[in-house]
Write an enzyme that holds these catalytic residues in place. Structure first.
Site, PDB file in Angstrom:
ATOM      1  N   LEU A   1      35.848  32.068  42.046  1.00  0.00           N
ATOM      2  CA  LEU A   1      36.054  32.043  43.498  1.00  0.00           C
ATOM      3  C   LEU A   1      37.058  33.095  43.955  1.00  0.00           C
ATOM      4  CD1 LEU A   1      36.127  28.169  44.168  1.00  0.00           C
ATOM      5  CD2 LEU A   1      34.207  29.735  44.437  1.00  0.00           C
ATOM      6  N   CYS A   2      36.963  34.287  43.362  1.00  0.00           N
ATOM      7  CA  CYS A   2      37.853  35.384  43.783  1.00  0.00           C
ATOM      8  C   CYS A   2      37.041  36.658  44.030  1.00  0.00           C
ATOM      9  CB  CYS A   2      38.958  35.613  42.762  1.00  0.00           C
ATOM     10  SG  CYS A   2      38.413  35.755  41.048  1.00  0.00           S
ATOM     11  N   GLY A   3      35.875  36.491  44.638  1.00  0.00           N
ATOM     12  CA  GLY A   3      35.057  37.644  45.014  1.00  0.00           C
ATOM     13  C   GLY A   3      34.499  38.376  43.805  1.00  0.00           C
TER      14      GLY A   3
END
Length: 290
Positions: free
Chosen positions: A88-90
């Site tokens: 969930l960090c691109g």
């Protein structure tokens, strides 16, 4: 066509998702500031030890540490991959993995074997999936990097380089530029390059008195210098992780708001159509009775 009850359920679901992403965005923003402070606090130490190491390496040409000399006869290349433990960090991890994949292919095309070390769960899982040879790994580092957790896995490659089995060691991590920008970097760790060991020509040329002897001092200093490079890489990666997660969660929250708006519009149209249909039926029934 979806009924009003189904659309209301979808709206509720997206609203719950938006609450989660908004909370994650705020948590990432808080952790990002701490990670940036930690990263910046480590920079003066690494710069100072780089300066001292550069001066020592130029002051003692009669002794050459193994970290400063190349190993042309070796048939293996060490690669240290620094990633995050969580997602969930691109596209941060994806960009670093793409860079490492290209390096592994380049090494194999040269007829050499890559020997990898994974720092972070995402990189560990990736290297296992591509059947890369893993020398060691470390995961679940938490929000604060600790050198005692890092130096054990890294020591495997450092010892292999000193023994002459590795021709070079590279480290791949995500460099923190600013909150909106993080760059994947593939940096040569060993042999220590001239760019790293460049002496400050504008300052004075230092001479040193060594105790107990030159070899002991230089060996310990260069080991501390390599440890500082690794720690700085992990600290930069953690600052990049929180920045990338904050931006990704903000984008997710904004997208959730847009989806909620579209669903409410569809719900209102569906509800209006149902009311119009009921009115038409009432009017038709009244006309038939009359």
């Amino acid at each position: 066509m979806a009924t009003g009850k189904e659309i209301r359920g979808k709206i509720k679901s997206v609203e719950n998702t938006k609450k989660i992403t908004k909370a994650m965005e705020m948590v990432a923003a808080s952790k990002m500031r701490k990670a940036q402070d930690r990263m910046r606090a480590a920079r003066p130490y690494s710069e100072k030890i780089r300066s001292i190491a550069a001066n020592l390496s130029h002051a003692n040409p009669e002794y050459s540490h193994p970290y400063l000399t190349s190993q042309p006869g070796a048939k293996k290349v060490g690669i240290i991959l620094v990633t995050t433990d969580k997602g969930l960090c691109g596209g941060m991890n994806t960009n670093a993995l793409r860079l490492v994949t290209a390096k592994i292919r380049e090494v194999e095309q040269q007829g050499m074997e890559p020997l990898t070390v994974a720092i972070g769960n995402k990189g560990y899982g990736f290297l296992r999936r591509v059947n890369a040879r893993l020398a060691s790994h470390v995961t679940q580092l938490g929000d604060t990097p600790h050198l005692e957790q890092l130096i054990g896995p890294i020591k495997v490659l450092l010892d292999a380089y000193e023994e002459g089995t590795l021709s070079a060691v590279y480290v791949c991590y995500t460099k923190f530029v600013n909150t909106m920008r993080q760059e994947p970097v593939l940096q040569q760790l060993l042999p220590l390059s001239d760019d790293h060991m460049r002496q400050d020509e504008t300052g004075p040329s230092w001479d040193y008195i060594y105790e107990p002897d030159v070899q002991t001092v230089v060996d310990d200093l260069l080991m501390r210098y390599v440890e500082a490079l690794i720690y700085q890489a992990v600290a930069e990666n953690m600052a990049s992780e929180q920045s990338a997660r904050m931006v990704a969660m903000k984008a997710a929250s904004d997208n959730a708001g847009s989806v909620i708006g579209e669903l409410k519009l569809v719900y209102n149209k569906t509800r209006q159509a149902a009311i119009t249909k009921e009115l038409s039926e009432i009017v038709s029934g009244a006309a038939a009775v009359g």
